[in-house]
Structures are given as structure tokens and as C-alpha cells.
Design an enzyme around this catalytic site. Structure first.
Site, PDB file in Angstrom:
ATOM      1  N   GLY A 140       0.841  -1.184   0.000  1.00 40.98           N
ATOM      2  CA  GLY A 140       0.000   0.000   0.000  1.00 40.98           C
ATOM      3  C   GLY A 140       0.878   1.236   0.000  1.00 40.98           C
ATOM      4  O   GLY A 140       2.111   1.141  -0.078  1.00 40.98           O
ATOM      5  N   GLY A 141       0.251   2.403   0.121  1.00 45.81           N
ATOM      6  CA  GLY A 141       1.020   3.631   0.086  1.00 45.81           C
ATOM      7  C   GLY A 141       1.999   3.759   1.234  1.00 45.81           C
ATOM      8  O   GLY A 141       3.021   4.447   1.127  1.00 45.81           O
ATOM      9  N   LYS A 188       3.250  -5.863   9.103  1.00 50.21           N
ATOM     10  CA  LYS A 188       3.011  -4.636   8.349  1.00 50.21           C
ATOM     11  C   LYS A 188       4.164  -3.676   8.631  1.00 50.21           C
ATOM     12  O   LYS A 188       4.397  -3.275   9.778  1.00 50.21           O
ATOM     13  CB  LYS A 188       1.698  -4.001   8.769  1.00 50.21           C
ATOM     14  N   ASP A 247     -15.025   1.489  12.094  1.00 48.12           N
ATOM     15  CA  ASP A 247     -14.787   1.271  10.662  1.00 48.12           C
ATOM     16  C   ASP A 247     -15.133  -0.164  10.265  1.00 48.12           C
ATOM     17  O   ASP A 247     -14.353  -0.856   9.617  1.00 48.12           O
ATOM     18  CB  ASP A 247     -13.326   1.579  10.302  1.00 48.12           C
TER      19      ASP A 247
END
Length: 953
Positions: A640-641, A659, A755
């Protein structure tokens, strides 16, 4: 060489070996006898002392006694001598995949009283299995399959009360199956054994009725390909734990016992190619049956049984040559997972109507040589349909159709694809692996004896198998970069065979230790294939990429060995001094680390206070670097970014997802800190577990449990290759709800997730739901019991409109988001699609006077239309109550949990049962490669740190 120098070196060698502990003389003598008898022993077997010399494949205990010999796929040639009986401490003997090992198994093997694993599969041993094997009272795993053993099965095996695995298949065994009688032991005494694998021998006589009893825990009975006669004993129906039964390719007679349908756990039933007679059996109640083959028996003529269509789990129905007659109804073809129907060589007549609701997985219908006179066409079915030898093909319309032309069936092909790279041109003998690196692979063949599927063209099957293999190798911390599967086929025994290549990691070739460890994982069934593949075995080929095999066996102690041993003695003393220095240095470093807490450099001005940790482990950068093989691309599983996600294997063997933010980027500290704080304090089976974190050298890394089956969104969209029917969707809903209820009502203090969405619900290997991604979550303090005033964050489409308007966050905001997920579960649609909002669209379409509330056009076809969706209307009612505009009108999550449990009970399901044995049996009909849970869309998050997609408002 000067004799004085040689004498000096021998004196040094003697002094060094005297100063160090040596292998027990009895054990050393036995191993050295093997070295003299065998060709192609590993090079370091030239060291005179097996334990001190760390002989490849030999494991010793602290008393320098040999406890394990594992030498699979070493290319060994020779015989196993009676000296094996001297190894009185031996617990494991694995000589698998050495075709050059011949001769008989010595009686002395019965002296190994501590032996728990005896694995000799895929060798060339012959002669009788010694009766002395019944003396091995600690034996748990006995695998002698794929040799040339002859004679009878020793009755003494019945004395092995701890035996779990018994595999004698693919030999030349004769005689009858032994059972106990008058003090003589027999196989009926093995009440703790789960596997009877006796297929492909020459066993004769009847299957003794005493062989089976209700105290047994058998799951596999494989007697296929023998010469057994007589009837199937009714006692077979007493073993209710059975999952796979293969009695095919014998000469069994008589009727099938009427109590066979008591075996409600059986998934594969093979009774074909016998001489069975009497009425067609009634198998009603065998509701998990996937594969049924009764072909080529002499049953009484009968109409198509109605119970066919009650077996809703069937993938394969084979009833060739069974005297079926009458007309076949379309209900048979509508079984949801049906892939293949073979009813040829019967007397089926009338009109063939496949119907409009046939299974989407149906690939083959073979009705050759029947009496069908007409076919209703235009129903959309376009896969293989064979009608040669029916009156229809003799009519004026028949010859004009493809059904009457005997066409060659397409042979399924599969070969593991490169992973987004271009395969290079490799030197001779090497091959390009899926990561496009040249290496010498370890080759072999996987044989699956009773797969539950017949469609070999489903790519998701192979992807699932590749993933399971890699997980097993990584869990065992083996140096494996990747695996490749190819050439799927069904052999003459109706086994499913696949060629396997295993590629080394970080080098172009395996060493001996790597090969024998890979072989052991496959030979002792450490590797568990995905559900649906059934029992398996592996036959490995000799690995030809070691050093020149002709120079590997040297039975004399050369001068080089003497010199090496002398130098080794000097190095031993040096190593001890270095070890002491290293230990002191590590102690000082540990003390320094303790004083310098991992968050001592945290910037409170930009990120708040130091995280309050409750059990999360702090990892050093070096630890995570090691367990990911220096963050190699081979271990990268998402991006991802912010950076990348890597699969890693901790020193404990635990598989984790790591991560890693881009180095030097300290964005997202609040979310990083929040996730550590929250996940370190909550523990529930439906929440993703945080294993630990790393915060040093300008690195931010979070270490999670590895969740293998991706996000709920990927399964609903078909990207994962996993098919979720109505039952599985209910279980996913229940698991997610339980995780949320725990956060709201049992965590202290309570937590609002903020979320909830389908990309933040992950599915483990049993398809149990796990709520993930807590970077936006909020704690409810004592003074915030009703609400938290906060900046609005979340994802459009799932966002509670009341929270959006008032900025007052409550646990009912999570309830609203969960209601949207419930609607996503039944429709597989995005919350907002082409400007249409799923909540509004469903609310407007509901008509409670109609079946399924009139929502047919909204339903995901993969949910199982054509079957009864029990509880569907109550599920929709619950979802709509969760998305009420006012939070006060929405239920609490504990109430949601209770209602889903009620719905499941209404559907005849146990809400407390696991979702599945494994996920692999839930492959869909397509969808391509499954995407990993840690991939791009899961990390699109404006804060810069992984895992949260935040929509600005």
C-alpha cells in the site's frame, strides 16, 4: 605423508575425542554398519563420531544416544541390517523415497521399544512384514506403503494400542484380514486407530464382521483394489466416525447393508466394480456425502432413486451399469455443488430435461447407452453431454446435435503460474520457480486417494493446495521459496495425481538437511491438505543436485578427516571462549534494552502519550528481519502507500503477517499507537490478534496472527475463489457480531470500532470471521458512557448518518455499519454502486407478502438459490433494524448476536460449531487467484499507516 605427522594428528584426534562426549558405542557401531552397507550416504557421514559429527539425518539426545533417523530422498541403496535393533533409544525411523533400499525388514526391528514413527514408504523392501513389529508398543505411525511386502498382515499389529496411522497399501500382501480370536490379537483391537489404508494389495477372503465395532474412531477405511469376497459386514455401519470408505475393485457380493446410511459423516463412498446385488441402497441421511460411486454392480432394476436429490453436498454421482431405469428428473442436476453425473449403460428412458436450475459447477453428464428418446434443449447447459447409444441419437434430430458425437473430453491442464514476473532462461538442470528465479527443484508426485471433487479444471483447488503446502513448509521453518504444481490427472485406480516441485530459498540448490526435512513433512503427514482432497501420500524422487553422488560414500577415515578433526578440536576450545564472550555481550545488550524502552523516543507533542501495553510483545528489527528472510520479495504478501506486508515465521514456528511502514516515515503515529493499545488489551476468537510490534531504527511494524483466507469482500466478489453459501454467510455474520459485542460490552473500557466493513472482516482457515483494523477505534471512558464527541471518520457507505450529522459517536454507529455488512452478505454488492445506496434500495424493494421478501433480483447467485434459505426473512428484518436512522431504534450488538443464533437454529444449524474443518472445500467456480488479506485496498488510508481506509467528510 610423513608417518610422524600422521601419528601426531592421530594423537591430537584421540585427545580431542576423549575430551568431548562421544556417541554411545552401541549406537555408533549400528550406524557405521549402515554406512558400510549403504551407497550414497551423506558426505559428513565420513566423520567418525555420528553425534559429535552431526551426521545428516541423525538426531541424538543429551546422552549421545540416537533417537531419530530421517533420510528421505537421499538416493540410498542397500539393505537394512539387523543392527537396527541396537538403537534402543530410537523413536523415529524414516527412510522414505529411497527406491534403492531393498531386502526384507529384519526381525530385530521389534527390539525398538521406544519407536513411535516407522515410515518406510516408497522404498523397495520385500518379504513378509515381521511379526515382531507387534512388540513396538509405543508405535503411533506405521507407514509401509508402496513397497513390495508380501505374505499376510501380522495379527500382532493388533497389540499396538497407541497406533493412529496404519498404512500397508500398494504392496503384495495376501491372506485374510486378521481379527482377534482365542487370545490371538487382530486389527479389531485397534480402537484408537483412525486410518486403515490397505488398498492395492492381494488380500483375499471376506471382510470380517468383527473387524468393526462402535468403539472405533476410524475415519478412513481403504480396502480398494484387493480380491476380497463375501458381503459388506453390517458392522461397518456402527463406526459413525467414518469419513472415507473405499471398497471398490474387489469381488464383494450380496446386498449393501441397510444401516450404511448411519454413516452420516462419510464424504466419499466408493463401492464400484464389485458383484453387489439386491435392491438399490437408500442413502437418505448421508447429508455430507460428496462423492458417490456405485458403478458396475448387479443391483435389482430400479427407478431413479428420489434420495439422489436429497444429497445436497454431492459433487460426483457415478451409477454406471447399475440397472437404473425410468425417467431422470431435473432435480438431480440442480444439486448445488454437482460437477459430474455418470449414469451410462443403464435403461433410463423418456425425455431428458436438465432444467433451468442446474448446478453452476456441472461439467459432465454421461448418459451413453440408455433408452432416452427426446431431449429438451435450450436450457443453457453448454458443457459435456454424452448421449451416444440412445434412441434419440438414431432419430432425425439426434445426429444434428453435438450430444451424439463422441468427442474427446478435454484433458484438464494446470501449471503454477509465475507471480507477476517473466521466467528467465535457466542453466541446464535448473528450472524457473514461480518467483522467476532459477534453481534445482525437489520433485515428486502427490497421490490423493479419495478426493471429494471430480472437476479437475477448477484453478482455485490448485491455488488452495499450493498455499497449504507453503504454510506447512514455512511453519516447519524449512528453506522453501515456492512450490509448483502441474499435470493433474486421474489414474487407473481413480486416484487424483499431481506433480510437485519444491524450490529452495536464497540459493539454487537444497542441501541434504533441507531435502530430508521436506520429505519428513510429507511422509509423516505433518502436511494436511485442504478439505476435499482426502487421504494422500507422496512419492519423492532422489534429489540429484547435491554434490557428485559417486563421491558421497567413503567408508574409510581419510587423512583429510583426521586433519579436519584435529582442527575441529582447536576450534571447539575457541568456540567455547567465544560463546562465553557472546553470552556476556548479549546480557549487557538485554539490560540496555530493558533500560531503553521501545517508546522512550515517542514524540508526545505529535502523537500523544506513550502506548499503554498489555501483553503485546516488542520485537527487535533484527528479529523481524530474520523471520522474513531479510524482508525478501518472496515473503511479500501485500502493499500500500505506507509500505509492504510480509509473511514471517517466528522462532516458535508461528506464522505471522508483518506490516512495515516505509522506512523513515513516521506518519500515522496515533493510529499505530491506537492499534497496539487496543489489540494488546482485547482477546477474542473473532478479533484479529496482535502478536507484537517493532519501533526502532525509525521503523514502525505491527505483527499480527496470519489469517489465510482474505477478506469477506474478496470472497463475496469471487476474487478469493472461496464460495460462501447461505450457511457459511450466517456463520460469518455471527462471528463478526460476536467480535463486536465483545468490544462493546465486555472490553474494559468498552471500544467502538468505527470502521466496520467487509474489507475489515477476515476469514481464517476454517472460514471463521475475525474483525480487524482498529486504528480508528475509540475507547469509551467512564465519563463517555453514552457517546464520544469526535471528528467524523469512517468509510462512505458504511457510515452511520446520525454520527455523521451530530459527530456524536456511540456503539450504535458500529451497529449501523454492521447492518450494511449484513446486506452486503446477501447481495454481494458494494454499499454504494452507480450512485445507488444499498440500504435505500433494499428498503424500497422489500415486499413482505412475497417469497424472500421479493428481493430475488438483489440476491447474490452464489448464496445458493435453488436451496431453501431458512431464516432469510428474519435475517433481512434484523439487518434493517440495524440500519434504522435513529441509533435509539437499533438493537445492541448482544441482541444482534442472539437473533442470528436464533436464525441459525431455525435453519437447523448449531451456532456454536466451527465454520468448517478447513476452507478448501468451499472453492467456488472461478474467480481466479485468491488475493491475500493484506493487499492494496486494505491499506488505502489517509493517515499514512497501514490498514485503514478513511474517507474525508
Amino acid at each position: 605423508m610423513d608417518q610422524r605427522i600422521k601419528a601426531f594428528l592421530l594423537v591430537v584426534l584421540f585427545q580431542v575425542s576423549s575430551a568431548a562426549a562421544q556417541t554411545d558405542p552401541q549406537d555408533a557401531a549400528a550406524l557405521n554398519s549402515f554406512k558400510r552397507l549403504w551407497k550414497n550416504t551423506p558426505p559428513n557421514w565420513n566423520n567418525p563420531d555420528p553425534c559429535n559429527g552431526n551426521w545428516v539425518g541423525i538426531t541424538c539426545n543429551s546422552n549421545f544416544r540416537v533417537i531419530s533417523i530421517t533420510l528421505s530422498s537421499m538416493g540410498l541403496e542397500g539393505q537394512l541390517s539387523g543392527d537396527i535393533g541396537s538403537l534402543s533409544e530410537l523413536q523415529t525411523l524414516d527412510l522414505s523415497y529411497n527406491k534403492g533400499l531393498t531386502g526384507s525388514l529384519p526381525e530385530a526391528i521389534g527390539s525398538l521399544m521406544k519407536l513411535s514413527n516407522l515410515i518406510l514408504l516408497g522404498c523397495s523392501f520385500s518379504g513378509p512384514i515381521p511379526d515382531a513389529i507387534g512388540s513396538l508398543k509405543q508405535l503411533v505411525f506405521l507407514s509401509l506403503n508402496s513397497n513390495s511386502f508380501s505374505g499376510e498382515i501380522p495379527p500382532s499389529i493388533g497389540n499396538l494400542s497407541k497406533l493412529y496411522w496404519l498404512d500397508l497399501a500398494d504392496n503384495k500382501l495376501t491372506g485374510t484380514i486378521p481379527v482377534s480370536s482365542g487370545g490371538t490379537p487382530g486389527l479389531d483391537m485397534l480402537i484408537h486407530t483412525k486410518h486403515f489404508h490397505f488398498g492395492k494389495n492381494q488380500l483375499k477372503g471376506t471382510i470380517p464382521s468383527r473387524l468393526f465395532n462402535p468403539n472405533m474412531v476410524l475415519i478412513h477405511v481403504l480396502l480398494d483394489g484387493n480380491q476380497l469376497t463375501g458381503s459388506i459386514p453390517s458392522t461397518l455401519g456402527l463406526v459413525k466416525t467414518l469419513e472415507v470408505v473405499r471398497l471398490d475393485r474387489n469381488s464383494l457380493t450380496g446386498t449393501i447393508p441397510s444401516n450404511l446410511n448411519n454413516l452420516t459423516n462419510v464424504q466419499e463412498l466408493h463401492l464400484s466394480n464389485n458383484q453387489l446385488t439386491g435392491p438399490m441402497p437408500n442413502l437418505t441421511g448421508m447429508n455430507v456425502l460428496n462423492y458417490l460411486d456405485l458403478s458396475n454392480n448387479s443391483f435389482d432394476p430400479s427407478d431413479i432413486p428420489q434420495w439422489f436429490s436429497t444429497l445436497q453436498g454431492l459433487t460426483t454421482l457415478a451409477m454406471e451399469g447399475t440397472h437404473l431405469q425410468g425417467e431422470i428428473t431435473s432435480a438431480v442436476f440442480s444439486i448445488p455443488q454437482l460437477q459430474s453425473v455418470n449414469l451410462k449403460n443403464n435403461q433410463i428412458n423418456g425425455t431428458l430435461d436438465i432444467g433451468a436450475k442446474y448446478s453452476g459447477q456441472l461439467q459432465l453428464i454421461d448418459l451413453q447407452n440408455n433408452l432416452i428418446s427426446n431431449v429438451l434443449e435450450g436450457r443453457g447447459y453448454s458443457n459435456s453431454l454424452f448421449l451416444q447409444g440412445n434412441p434419440f441419437c438414431d432419430s432425425s434430430t439426434g445426429p444434428s446435435t453435438n450430444y451424439c458425437t463422441l468427442s474427446q473430453q478435454s484433458i484438464p491442464t494446470y501449471s503454477t503460474r509465475p507471480k507477476n514476473c517473466l521466467p528467465p532462461s535457466c542453466p541446464s538442470g535448473q528450472m524457473s520457480n514461480p518467483n522467476c528465479k532459477c534453481a534445482f527443484p525437489y520433485n515428486g508426485t502427490l497421490y490423493f486417494r479419495a478426493p471429494s471433487f471430480s472437476d479437475l479444471s477448477n484453478e482455485s483447488l490448485y491455488i488452495s493446495l499450493e498455499s497449504s503446502l507453503m504454510n506447512s513448509f514455512k511453519t516447519a521453518q524449512l528453506p522453501v521459496d515456492s512450490v509448483s504444481l502441474s499435470n493433474p490427472r486421474k489414474d487407473s485406480d481413480n486416484y487424483f495425481d499431481l506433480d510437485l516441485e519444491v524450490f529452495p530459498s536464497g540459493t539454487e540448490r537444497f542441501n541434504e538437511l533441507g531435502i530430508l526435512n521436506i520429505g519428513f513433512v510429507l511422509s509423516n503427514q505433518t502436511f494436511k491438505p485442504p478439505k476435499g482432497f482426502g487421504p494422500f501420500f507422496f512419492i519423492g524422487s532422489p534429489y540429484g543436485a547435491f554434490a557428485d553422488l559417486s563421491s558421497r560414500s567413503n567408508n574409510s577415515v581419510s587423512i583429510g578427516v583426521i586433519i579436519g578433526a584435529a582442527i575441529g578440536g582447536f576450534l571447539l576450545v575457541s568456540a567455547l571462549l567465544c560463546a562465553g564472550y557472546y553470552a556476556i555481550r548479549q546480557k549487557r545488550r538485554a539490560d540496555s534494552v530493558e533500560q531503553n524502552k521501545p517508546f522512550s523516543s515517542w514524540d508526545p507533542n505529535s502523537s500523544g502519550s506513550t502506548p499503554q501495553l498489555k501483553g503485546a510483545r516488542w520485537f527487535t528489527f533484527d528479529e523481524l528481519k530474520k523471520c522474513t528472510n531479510s524482508f525478501s520479495e518472496a515473503n511479500a504478501i501485500g502493499s500500500g502507500g505506507y509500505g509492504k506486508v510480509y509473511r514471517g515465521t517466528l522462532s516458535t514456528g508461528q506464522l505471522v503477517a508483518i506490516k512495515r511502514a516505509q522506512r523513515g516515515s513516521m506518519q500515522g503515529n496515533i493510529e499505530f499507537k491506537t492499534e497496539i493499545e487496543l489489540l494488546s488489551r482485547v482477546h477474542h476468537k473473532n478479533l484479529v490478534s496482535l502478536v507484537g510490534f517493532c519501533f526502532e531504527r525509525d521503523e514502525q511494524m505491527l505483527v499480527y496472527e496470519y489469517v489465510p483466507n482474505g477478506t469477506l469482500k474478496e470472497s463475496l466478489s469471487g476474487k478469493s475463489g472461496i464460495r460462501l453459501d447461505w450457511t457459511r454467510r450466517l456463520r460469518v455474520a455471527l462471528g463478526s457480531a460476536r467480535g463486536l459485542a465483545y468490544l462493546h460490552e465486555h472490553a474494559n473500557p468498552p471500544i467502538i470500532h468505527r470502521d466496520i466493513k467487509s474489507t475489515n472482516i477476515l476469514l481464517d482457515d476454517r472460514l471463521n470471521a475475525k474483525v480487524s483494523d482498529f486504528g480508528l477505534s475509540k475507547l469509551m471512558g467512564d465519563n463517555e458512557k453514552d457517546h464520544v464527541t469526535t471528528q467524523v471518520k469512517g468509510t462512505m457507505g458504511y457510515l452511520d448518518p446520525e454520527y455523521y450529522m451530530s459527530q456524536q459517536l456511540t456503539e450504535k454507529s458500529d451497529v449501523y455499519s454492521f447492518g450494511v455488512v449484513m446486506l452486503e452478505l446477501i447481495t454481494a454488492r458494494k454499499p454504494i454502486e452507480r450512485g445507488k445506496y444499498i440500504v435505500r434500495e433494499v428498503k424500497m424493494a422489500i415486499d413482505k407478502t412475497k417469497d424472500l421478501y421479493g428481493l430475488h433480483e438483489f440476491l447474490d447467485p452464489a448464496i445458493g438459490l435453488g436451496t431453501t434459505l431458512k431464516g432469510f426473512e428474519k435475517f433481512v428484518d434484523l439487518a434493517m433494524s440495524c440500519v434504522e436512522e435513529s441509533g435509539a431504534d437499533r438493537p445492541m450488538m448482544s441482541e444482534v448476536v442472539k437473533e442470528i443464533e436464533n436464525i441459525m437454529q431455525l435453519a437447523g444449524l448449531n451456532p456454536n460449531a466451527d465454520s468448517a474443518s478447513t476452507s478448501a472445500s468451499y472453492g467456488g467456480t472461478g474467480g481466479g487467484h485468491p488475493r491475500h488479506p493484506y493487499n492494496d485496498d486494505l491499506f488505502d488510508y489517509s493517515g499514512g499507516y497501514p490498514a485503514y481506509k478513511v474517507e474525508p467528510h
